[in-house]
Design an enzyme around this catalytic site. Sequence first.
Site, PDB file in Angstrom:
ATOM      1  N   HIS A   1      40.759  38.494  31.327  1.00  0.00           N
ATOM      2  CA  HIS A   1      39.730  39.377  31.902  1.00  0.00           C
ATOM      3  C   HIS A   1      39.029  40.101  30.754  1.00  0.00           C
ATOM      4  O   HIS A   1      39.653  40.903  30.072  1.00  0.00           O
ATOM      5  CB  HIS A   1      40.367  40.377  32.866  1.00  0.00           C
ATOM      6  CG  HIS A   1      41.036  39.716  34.045  1.00  0.00           C
ATOM      7  ND1 HIS A   1      40.370  39.451  35.225  1.00  0.00           N
ATOM      8  CD2 HIS A   1      42.291  39.212  34.204  1.00  0.00           C
ATOM      9  CE1 HIS A   1      41.200  38.832  36.062  1.00  0.00           C
ATOM     10  NE2 HIS A   1      42.376  38.677  35.470  1.00  0.00           N
TER      11      HIS A   1
ATOM     12  N   ASP B   1      46.901  36.392  31.231  1.00  0.00           N
ATOM     13  CA  ASP B   1      46.359  37.294  32.260  1.00  0.00           C
ATOM     14  C   ASP B   1      46.042  38.667  31.646  1.00  0.00           C
ATOM     15  O   ASP B   1      46.354  39.713  32.216  1.00  0.00           O
ATOM     16  CB  ASP B   1      47.286  37.439  33.474  1.00  0.00           C
ATOM     17  CG  ASP B   1      46.557  38.005  34.696  1.00  0.00           C
ATOM     18  OD1 ASP B   1      45.328  38.245  34.614  1.00  0.00           O
ATOM     19  OD2 ASP B   1      47.206  38.211  35.739  1.00  0.00           O
TER      20      ASP B   1
END
Length: 426
Positions: free
Chosen positions: A63, A306
């Site tokens: 992200h 992640d």
Amino acid sequence: MKILIKKGRIIDPSQNLDFLGDLLIENGKILEVEKNIEIHERVEIIEANNLWVLPGLVDIHVHLREPGEEWKEDIETGTKSALYGGVLRLACMPNTKPPNDSPEVTKYILERASQKAYVTVYPIACITKKQEGKEITEFGRLKKAGAIAVSDDGKWVQDSGVMKRAMLYAKNFDLPIISHCEDISLSRGGQINEGYFSAKLGLKGIPTSAETIAVLRDLILAKETQKSVHLAHLSTKEVIPFLKWAKEENIPFTAETCPHYFTLTEREVENYNTLAKVNPPLRTEEDVLAIKLALKEGLIEVIASDHAPHSPLEKEIEFEHASFGMIGLQTLLPLSLNLIREGYLTPLALFEKLIVNPSKVLGIDPPSFKKGNSAEVIIVDPEEEYVLTEEIIQSKSKNTPFLNKKLKGRVKKVILKEKIFDLSLI
Ligand SMILES: [Zn+2]
Ligand SMILES: [Zn+2]
């Protein structure tokens, strides 16, 4: 310009190479990889005694928070953190603000990356508009704009009919589809793993069934559509029998986990430590062991970070209100090396999961030491011990439970095309 890396342990999983030798780079391209390379012209020599020489890692789950939440991270800082972590290519998730559900956002990310990024950025677009799980985005136009895959990461596509259509549509456009497996009807309002600690701390639990049911549905749809589904960040032992079943049935799928799921347990949140609040949640000792065995058995083929940056605004607040996620680009490698140290994986098997398999999922050629490939080389000291300080973390956000903890294994140098980055100066 020629660069000669001498006497390193060369590990290239794409060619099954693992030997002590030299690597020669010319004008940003791999020229030769051999046991001993003698060269008599002018050359920059990098001594790599006791160091590992590897192609760059590929992180399929990151992200970057740009556009829209640049106070947490942006393309420049996120990719700098990637560089320091040895990740030379990454795929970024579409839950930005606005979400990446249109060619305009995809193009914006690629344009910003071309100006600011330290490493290669592949944007992942949304499966559904605004990630609402209703209307499928325009996969053809998104792919043309540069989207490498589709995902509603952060959310599962709850409606099975929508997901089935999305899978058929993705199959038509040959786009990988990545699923964040979480049945929200079971996890809504949940804070940590459901069990002893959720009861003890008085926090609403997230049961493993939220993940298992989602995984099973996605596998059933993959069987029916014959479209491979990539299952993101698996965390629980409960999914493993279903992965085994899917392999036996030849159902097309790939599975991913993250270092925190084979390193940490729910115990981390015992003192309401928001840095360990992640989604899916950290689970039990038994789950950690099952994930490691699934990695060993090849049921889980991809390790991703992640990387989910959050500022103190989202983390230094009461547990119930804190955001889910931890940064992970610079802990991906040192934590994954534990799988070698503990005997679960050989170096070649580990780096297959960090370089080759994620590339396969994305449908790209992996970074490799094949002659003529562009130089994407990381030089790693697998034995170096250091404390992960805020200064070492290149991300804007410092939200990791490993902050100020000791890690083992560090990227010392990166050779990316014609550039040499010396990362051991901090
Ligand atoms: Zn997710
Ligand atoms: Zn994610």
